[in-house]
Motif scaffolding. Structure first.
Motif, PDB file in Angstrom:
ATOM      1  N   ASP A 421      -5.922  -2.707  17.383  1.00  0.00           N
ATOM      2  CA  ASP A 421      -6.272  -4.118  17.538  1.00  0.00           C
ATOM      3  C   ASP A 421      -7.759  -4.376  17.391  1.00  0.00           C
ATOM      4  O   ASP A 421      -8.182  -5.475  16.991  1.00  0.00           O
ATOM      5  CB  ASP A 421      -5.806  -4.623  18.910  1.00  0.00           C
ATOM      6  CG  ASP A 421      -4.287  -4.660  19.030  1.00  0.00           C
ATOM      7  OD1 ASP A 421      -3.624  -4.700  17.966  1.00  0.00           O
ATOM      8  OD2 ASP A 421      -3.779  -4.630  20.161  1.00  0.00           O
ATOM      9  N   ASP A 443      -5.598  -8.877  14.031  1.00  0.00           N
ATOM     10  CA  ASP A 443      -6.058 -10.268  14.092  1.00  0.00           C
ATOM     11  C   ASP A 443      -7.571 -10.393  13.961  1.00  0.00           C
ATOM     12  O   ASP A 443      -8.076 -11.384  13.418  1.00  0.00           O
ATOM     13  CB  ASP A 443      -5.595 -10.903  15.404  1.00  0.00           C
ATOM     14  CG  ASP A 443      -4.113 -11.235  15.386  1.00  0.00           C
ATOM     15  OD1 ASP A 443      -3.551 -11.372  14.277  1.00  0.00           O
ATOM     16  OD2 ASP A 443      -3.513 -11.326  16.478  1.00  0.00           O
ATOM     17  N   GLY A 465      -3.995 -11.070   9.687  1.00  0.00           N
ATOM     18  CA  GLY A 465      -4.165 -11.561  11.043  1.00  0.00           C
ATOM     19  C   GLY A 465      -4.671 -12.989  11.144  1.00  0.00           C
ATOM     20  O   GLY A 465      -5.043 -13.634  10.145  1.00  0.00           O
ATOM     21  N   THR A 466      -4.738 -13.455  12.385  1.00  0.00           N
ATOM     22  CA  THR A 466      -5.083 -14.865  12.653  1.00  0.00           C
ATOM     23  C   THR A 466      -6.533 -15.194  12.309  1.00  0.00           C
ATOM     24  O   THR A 466      -6.853 -16.362  12.047  1.00  0.00           O
ATOM     25  CB  THR A 466      -4.833 -15.187  14.128  1.00  0.00           C
ATOM     26  OG1 THR A 466      -5.560 -14.253  14.946  1.00  0.00           O
ATOM     27  CG2 THR A 466      -3.355 -15.081  14.460  1.00  0.00           C
ATOM     28  N   ASP A 467      -7.442 -14.197  12.337  1.00  0.00           N
ATOM     29  CA  ASP A 467      -8.856 -14.479  12.080  1.00  0.00           C
ATOM     30  C   ASP A 467      -9.250 -14.277  10.618  1.00  0.00           C
ATOM     31  O   ASP A 467     -10.440 -14.328  10.281  1.00  0.00           O
ATOM     32  CB  ASP A 467      -9.733 -13.581  12.953  1.00  0.00           C
ATOM     33  CG  ASP A 467      -9.648 -13.944  14.425  1.00  0.00           C
ATOM     34  OD1 ASP A 467      -9.096 -15.015  14.731  1.00  0.00           O
ATOM     35  OD2 ASP A 467     -10.139 -13.148  15.260  1.00  0.00           O
ATOM     36  N   SER A 487      -1.376 -15.596   8.983  1.00  0.00           N
ATOM     37  CA  SER A 487      -1.284 -16.191  10.316  1.00  0.00           C
ATOM     38  C   SER A 487      -2.437 -17.122  10.635  1.00  0.00           C
ATOM     39  O   SER A 487      -2.445 -17.744  11.704  1.00  0.00           O
ATOM     40  CB  SER A 487      -1.218 -15.079  11.373  1.00  0.00           C
ATOM     41  OG  SER A 487      -0.072 -14.279  11.192  1.00  0.00           O
TER      42      SER A 487
END
Length: 537
Positions: A421, A443, A465-467, A487
Motif C-alpha cells: 500500500d 492508491d 488506484g484512487t490517487d 478509481s
C-alpha cells in the motif's frame, strides 16, 4: 786603476743587457695522468697543463692510436690545469697509446705517453626473470638483457624444466619490446605442475643462463598487466569450461573473455565453451580496445553490454572491487541461473534477457544493497532494484517497499504480483515485457510512468488506484488489455501515446471501468472518451 774602472763599467753594461733578454714566453709543462671510465668502445683521456711565464693557453688535443700505428686526435680543454676528453669508437679488447699535445702558431710540444686497454667483448648479462601472467597451461614471462657483451645477440629465450620428470626444453623469442624487455609465451604446460624457468641469451662469445624461477600452474589465469589474456591463452583459447581469473583486465582482455564464452565483439558466435567464470580477484581497468558494441572499459565498472549475448554462461562471480554494474551488462545471458553482488557495489541497473536467472544474492558486507527471496533491494528494503527474470509463480513485495526502480521487473515470469500500500513511485519500463496477467496498483501511486507495462503480452486486467493523476506515453503499449479499472474521482491525464501501437484495439475491445458517479466525466474526456466500452462500478 784605469783598467779596473773599465772592467767594472763593462760588467755593469753586460748585466743590464742580460736582464733585457730573459725569455717571457716559456713552453707549458704537459703530462698525462691516465685513462678512466674505460668501456668496450669508449674512454676518458686525462692530463694536465701548467703555463709558465706570460704564455697564453695554447690549443690542446689528445693524440691516440692502437698498436697498429694509426693515430687520431680529439680536441681538449683545460679547467684549472686539468685536461680531459671523452673518446668513442674504440675497438673492444684493444691497447691504445695516447699523449697530450699543445700547439700554437710558433711550435708544437708533446707530453709523455701512456697506454690503456678497452674492455673485451663477453657473454651477455641477464636481468631478472619475472612472470607476467599465467594460466592452467601457459605463462608469459619477461626479462631483460642488461648487457649484450658487445656482440650481437644470436639467440635468446627461456629454458623450461618440469620439476616432476626433469624434462627440459627451450622457447626462443625474437625482438625485444619497445621498453627493451623480452617477453616469452610458454605454452603446453601441464595443469597443477611445478616448473623451473631460466632466461638465456647467446652471442658469439657464448651463452649466459639467468637465475632459476619456479612456479606452479593451477586452475586460475593470473595477469600482472592488462591486455595480455589473448596471447597468454594462445591455442587454448576455447579449451576451458570453467576458469578463475585474477589481475587487471582492460577492454582487450574482456573482448577475449567474451570470445572464450562463445561470442565475439561483433555478436557473432565463436567456438568458446566457457560457462563458469570467477572474476573475484580481477580489477577492471580503463584502456585497450572495445569489448563490444563500441564500448570501452572504465575502472571498476561492469559496463553496458560487457557480457551481453553470452548465452552459454551459467555462473559468474563479479570482481570484489567493482563499484558499478551498468544496465544490460548481462543482457541475454539466457543460461545464467544465479548472480552474487559483491560488497563493493554501489550502483546497479538490471539486465534484460536473463531468462534463467532465479536468484540474486548480495554479500553481507555490502552497505548499499540486500537480497530478500532472491530479489535485489536497496539496503533498507524500501526500493526494489532487480527482480530475477527466471523466478516464477506469484510474488508479494515486502511492505517496506516504497519504490520500484527502472527496469526492475523487465521480462520477469511471475503471473501475479501484490504491491504494498505504501508504494508511491515506479520507474520507467519497470515491468517491460513481463508475463503478468493482472495487477492492482496501490492508491498512493500518482503517476504511471513511461513504458511501465510495454510489451506485457499477457496483461489483460489492470487496476489503477484512487490517487492516479497521470498515465504516461507507452505505459500500455503492446498490452492485450481487456479490463482497465480507474478509481480516480477525476480522469487522470492520459498521454496521447499511452496505449501506443495498441490504441485502436484497446479502444475497441477493452472495457474501461470507472466510478459510477463519474461516468459522464470520463466519457467526455478527450482521451478516455475514445474507449467504446465505458462502464461504471
Amino acid at each position: 786603476m784605469k783598467h779596473t774602472l773599465i772592467f767594472l763599467i763593462a760588467m755593469i753594461a753586460f748585466a743590464a743587457c742580460g736582464e733585457d733578454n730573459v725569455p717571457v714566453n716559456l713552453e707549458p709543462r704537459l703530462s698525462v695522468s691516465g685513462a678512466t671510465d674505460i668501456t668496450r668502445t669508449e674512454a676518458t683521456l686525462r692530463g694536465t697543463v701548467a703555463l709558465r711565464g706570460n704564455t697564453d693557453m695554447p690549443g690542446l688535443r689528445f693524440v691516440y692510436g692502437d698498436d697498429g700505428g694509426a693515430t687520431m686526435q680529439v680536441e681538449a680543454f683545460a679547467d684549472n690545469g686539468s685536461v680531459s676528453s671523452r673518446i668513442t669508437g674504440l675497438t673492444p679488447g684493444t691497447q691504445y697509446t695516447f699523449y697530450l699535445q699543445a700547439y700554437n702558431d710558433r711550435t708544437t710540444i708533446n707530453s709523455g705517453t701512456m697506454t690503456f686497454t678497452t674492455i673485451p667483448n663477453d657473454k651477455p648479462t641477464m636481468g631478472e626473470l619475472t612472470i607476467l601472467s599465467h594460466g592452467p597451461a601457459s605463462a608469459i614471462v619477461r626479462y631483460t638483457i642488461t648487457d649484450d657483451g658487445g656482440e650481437e645477440i644470436t639467440e635468446t629465450g627461456c629454458y623450461v624444466t618440469c620439476a616432476s620428470d626433469g624434462e627440459t626444453y627451450k622457447v626462443v623469442t625474437t625482438l625485444p619490446g619497445n621498453d627493451g624487455t623480452y617477453k616469452v609465451r610458454i605454452g603446453e604446460l601441464r595443469q597443477n605442475t611445478t616448473y623451473e624457468l631460466k632466461a638465456f641469451a647467446s652471442n658469439k662469445e657464448g651463452e649466459t643462463v639467468g637465475e632459476a624461477l619456479s612456479f606452479t600452474t593451477g586452475n586460475a589465469v593470473t595477469l600482472t598487466e592488462p591486455g595480455v589474456l589473448r596471447s597468454l591463452m594462445g591455442d587454448n583459447l576455447y579449451a576451458y569450461r570453467s576458469l578463475s581469473f585474477a589481475g587487471p583486465m582492460n577492454g582487450d582482455d574482456l573482448a577475449c573473455l567474451r570470445s572464450m564464452a562463445g561470442i565475439d565483439t561483433d555478436g557473432s558466435a565463436t567456438q568458446g565453451q566457457l560457462i563458469h567464470i570467477d572474476m573475484a580477484d580481477v580489477s577492471i581497468v580503463a584502456g585497450g580496445g572495445s569489448y563490444a558494441e563500441s564500448r570501452y572499459t572504465e575502472d571498476n565498472v561492469i559496463g553496458y553490454g560487457m557480457f551481453a549475448g553470452c548465452s552459454k554462461l551459467e555462473s559468474i562471480v563479479m570482481p570484489d572491487n567493482v563499484t558499478v554494474i551498468e544496465r544490460d551488462a548481462l543482457r541475454d545471458c539466457a543460461s545464467l541461473t544465479s548472480l552474487t553482488i559483491p560488497a563493493s557495489v554501489e550502483e546497479i541497473t538490471p539486465s534484460s534477457g536473463c531468462a534463467a536467472l532465479a536468484e540474486i544474492q548480495v554479500s553481507p558486507a555490502n552497505s548499499h544493497y540486500r537480497s530478500d527471496g532472491g530479489a535485489l533491494f536497496n539496503a533498507d528494503a524500501t526500493a526494489l532494484v532487480w527482480f530475477p527474470m527466471g523466478k516464477e509463480g506469484d510474488y508479494t513485495l515486502p511492505i517496506t517497499v516504497m519504490s520500484i526502480d527502472d527496469y526492475a521487473f523487465t521480462g520477469c515470469k511471475i503471473t501475479s504480483l501484490t504491491l504494498p500500500d505504501e508504494l508511491t513511485d515506479i520507474g520507467h519500463s519497470a515491468f517491460y515485457g513481463c508475463e503478468l496477467e493482472e495487477i492492482h496498483m496501490p492508491d498512493k501511486l500518482r503517476q504511471i510512468p513511461v513504458g511501465v507495462f510495454q510489451d506485457c503480452r499477457r496483461l489483460s486486467t489492470v487496476y489503477l488506484g484512487t490517487d492516479t493523476e497521470l498515465v504516461s506515453d507507452y505505459a500500455f503499449d503492446g498490452c492485450p488489455l481487456l479490463h482497465l479499472y480507474l478509481s480516480a474521482s477525476y480522469p487522470p491525464v492520459c498521454r496521447p501515446d499511452a496505449f501506443g501501437r495498441s490504441s485502436d484495439e484497446i479502444f475497441s475491445t477493452c472495457v474501461l471501468h470507472v466510478p459510477s458517479n463519474r461516468l459522464a466525466m470520463y466519457k467526455q474526456d478527450s482521451e478516455w472518451g475514445q474507449f467504446k466500452n465505458i462502464v461504471g462500478f
